[in-house]
Design a protein around this motif. Structure first.
Motif, PDB file in Angstrom:
ATOM      1  N   VAL A 252      -4.351   1.980  16.120  1.00  0.00           N
ATOM      2  CA  VAL A 252      -3.291   0.975  16.157  1.00  0.00           C
ATOM      3  C   VAL A 252      -2.378   1.202  17.360  1.00  0.00           C
ATOM      4  CG1 VAL A 252      -1.167   0.221  15.006  1.00  0.00           C
ATOM      5  CG2 VAL A 252      -3.284   0.415  13.700  1.00  0.00           C
ATOM      6  N   MET A 255      -4.245   0.703  20.835  1.00  0.00           N
ATOM      7  CA  MET A 255      -4.498  -0.700  21.174  1.00  0.00           C
ATOM      8  C   MET A 255      -3.203  -1.423  21.542  1.00  0.00           C
ATOM      9  SD  MET A 255      -7.794  -0.877  20.880  1.00  0.00           S
ATOM     10  CE  MET A 255      -7.759   0.837  21.429  1.00  0.00           C
ATOM     11  N   ASN A 256      -2.124  -1.168  20.798  1.00  0.00           N
ATOM     12  CA  ASN A 256      -0.850  -1.819  21.082  1.00  0.00           C
ATOM     13  C   ASN A 256      -0.304  -1.393  22.441  1.00  0.00           C
ATOM     14  OD1 ASN A 256       1.388  -3.533  20.010  1.00  0.00           O
ATOM     15  ND2 ASN A 256       2.550  -1.652  20.242  1.00  0.00           N
ATOM     16  N   TYR A 318       3.582  -4.147  12.102  1.00  0.00           N
ATOM     17  CA  TYR A 318       2.440  -3.985  13.007  1.00  0.00           C
ATOM     18  C   TYR A 318       1.512  -5.195  12.959  1.00  0.00           C
ATOM     19  CZ  TYR A 318       3.394   0.615  14.840  1.00  0.00           C
ATOM     20  OH  TYR A 318       3.955   1.656  15.529  1.00  0.00           O
ATOM     21  N   LEU A 322       0.519  -6.828  16.557  1.00  0.00           N
ATOM     22  CA  LEU A 322      -0.888  -6.977  16.945  1.00  0.00           C
ATOM     23  C   LEU A 322      -1.380  -8.422  16.824  1.00  0.00           C
ATOM     24  CD1 LEU A 322      -1.898  -3.769  15.032  1.00  0.00           C
ATOM     25  CD2 LEU A 322      -1.952  -3.986  17.518  1.00  0.00           C
ATOM     26  N   GLY A 428      -6.998  -3.325  16.753  1.00  0.00           N
ATOM     27  CA  GLY A 428      -5.827  -2.663  16.187  1.00  0.00           C
ATOM     28  C   GLY A 428      -5.362  -3.308  14.902  1.00  0.00           C
ATOM     29  N   ASN A 432      -4.998  -1.457  11.264  1.00  0.00           N
ATOM     30  CA  ASN A 432      -3.768  -1.476  10.476  1.00  0.00           C
ATOM     31  C   ASN A 432      -4.026  -1.958   9.047  1.00  0.00           C
ATOM     32  OD1 ASN A 432      -0.802  -1.339  10.217  1.00  0.00           O
ATOM     33  ND2 ASN A 432      -0.913  -3.567  10.097  1.00  0.00           N
TER      34      ASN A 432
END
Length: 469
Positions: A252, A255-256, A318, A322, A428, A432
């Motif tokens: 997560v 990727m963020n 999140y 995302l 991501g 999550n």
């Protein structure tokens, strides 16, 4: 005197006295993070170093790249030491390493030995970055169990805002001292001394809560907030690495950060390329203003979104970072060159999600793994940042270079990389969604009291890393 120093910095010497206000701890954390946030302003030194030492752009980036790598490594491998020895010791180590990095770099610039600049700023200073970044996290979460997102957001906002101070200050010093090797050396020297003094304020101010302390208005022994992923159990750093939850959060964060840094690293040339073929092209000054706006969005997002996570939950926030982030990238890729306001707003919100992701993840870790060794767990998770710091710029630059070689210009330089970023954000998002409460087999035995930290566990003869039952 040598034996006095460890005692002064010991966790036991920094326990807050009765009546101590927990609101004094965020300023202590800010004193560290505002200083080490200078790393985002390294680009100010690139042109004078390239001119005075005849360096390429790639070579002048080495100190910053090594600093980010060392940030991840020192946070990962030093996290347990930070938990064991406490925040005062950690902040002191950070201050010594970070300021010494500038002093070594000053010597390197003065003598024309660029390897000393790389060693000082990149290696030694990078260790200060990593230890300093994680040093207040565990303490803030223990002082603010009712608002962990807000507390860590305040501190980590400082890291995002450090460049807003360091960038104009560095430019002014270089203007006063000159942009030759002597001027660069004097600038490094002044910054090293001033940062040492400023960070020392944090070292002296920080305190840890006494055993059994509860925030005002809470019920002793009960969590100040509730949620499906929140736990009152404790998980050690060693055991956290054995859980799927840790690795889901690693994906997560990676990727963020990759998606955000992809815009941040090429912000100025990107906006100029996007509108180069329109009737209102973007000039150099306007592009610089765009970069400043993104820095402000990065800083504010760290506080606003992480504070919001205390209300809506970490998993939901999140989903916003995302899911909405992917839609914003799609809007830029599809419609970005048709409207400057659309491009600017989408990019600013993406950068606010980038900053918010950094600030929210310590609270997410606290929800899943407790406070026992959350600083050490956070340090290990920051290896995702080191990975993303290489991956994001590599994707955007490699795609842009390849498209330019093929004869493309304007938006065509970036469209492919934007679709790659969308794919990464979807990955991501799925990671999550896979996050679940940690299985009880990874929990510490009841004999390891919550919040004691590894130092007290060690004093009782228990294993500070723990093993699954």
């Amino acid at each position: 005197m040598a034996s006095l120093v460890p005692d002064v910095l010991a966790r036991s010497r920094s326990v807050a006295p009765p009546g101590w206000s927990r609101w004094l701890v965020p300023p202590a954390a800010l004193a560290i993070h505002l200083a080490i946030g200078q790393a985002y302003a390294w680009s100010v030194f690139k042109p004078p170093l390239e001119d005075s030492l005849d360096l390429s752009g790639t070579a002048s980036a080495l100190p910053f790249q090594l600093a980010i790598v060392m940030l991840g490594l020192s946070a990962a491998f030093g996290g347990t030491l930070v938990e064991r020895n406490g925040p005062r010791w950690a902040m002191c180590v950070s201050a010594v390493c970070f300021s010494s990095g500038f002093l070594i770099s000053a010597l390197g610039a003065a003598t024309g030995a660029y390897w000393l600049v790389v060693l000082g700023y990149g290696f030694v200073g990078g260790i200060g970055l990593g230890i300093g970044y994680i040093s207040p996290v565990s303490t803030l979460i223990k002082w603010f169990p009712d608002r962990p997102g807000m507390a860590t957001g305040i501190a980590i906002m400082g890291f995002g805002g450090g460049a807003l101070i360091a960038s104009p200050w560095s430019s002014q010093l270089l203007s006063a001292f000159g942009t030759g090797t002597g001027g660069i050396a004097r600038t490094f020297l002044v910054m090293g001394v001033v940062y040492a003094l400023f960070m020392t304020l944090g070292v002296l101010l920080v305190r840890v809560p006494p055993e059994g302390w509860e925030p005002p208005g809470s019920r002793p022994g009960r969590p100040a907030a509730s949620g499906a992923l929140m736990t009152t159990a404790q998980v050690s750093a060693r055991n956290a690495l054995r859980t799927p939850q840790f690795w889901c959060l690693w994906v997560v964060l990676c990727m963020n950060v990759t998606a955000g840094i992809g815009i941040l690293e090429k912000a100025a040339p990107m906006i100029r390329d996007f509108f180069s073929g329109t009737s209102t092209p973007v000039g150099v000054t306007a592009a610089a203003g765009f970069v400043s706006l993104l820095s402000l969005a990065n800083m504010l997002g760290r506080f606003v979104w992480s504070s919001t996570s205390d209300l809506v939950g970490r998993k939901n926030i999140y989903r916003l970072y995302l899911g909405v982030g992917a839609l914003l990238y799609l809007a830029i890729a599809s419609l970005g060159d048709s409207s400057k306001p659309l491009f600017i707003v989408c990019a600013a919100v993406i950068l606010s999600f980038y900053g918010g992701g950094f600030a929210t993840v310590p609270a997410y870790l606290k929800d899943l793994f407790g406070t026992y060794q959350v600083g050490a767990i956070h340090g290990r998770l920051l290896t995702a940042w080191s990975t993303a710091g290489v991956l994001g710029p590599l994707i955007v630059n490699a795609v842009a270079d390849a498209r330019e070689s093929a004869g493309h210009t304007g938006t065509d330089l970036y469209t492919t990389s934007f679709y790659i970023m969308i794919s990464l954000l979807v990955v991501g998002f799925v990671a999550n969604e896979l996050v679940r409460p940690v299985h009880s087999r990874y929990h510490e035995p009841p004999a390891a009291p919550p919040g004691d930290g590894p130092g007290l566990a060690a004093a009782r003869g228990t294993d500070t890393e723990g093993t699954p039952r």
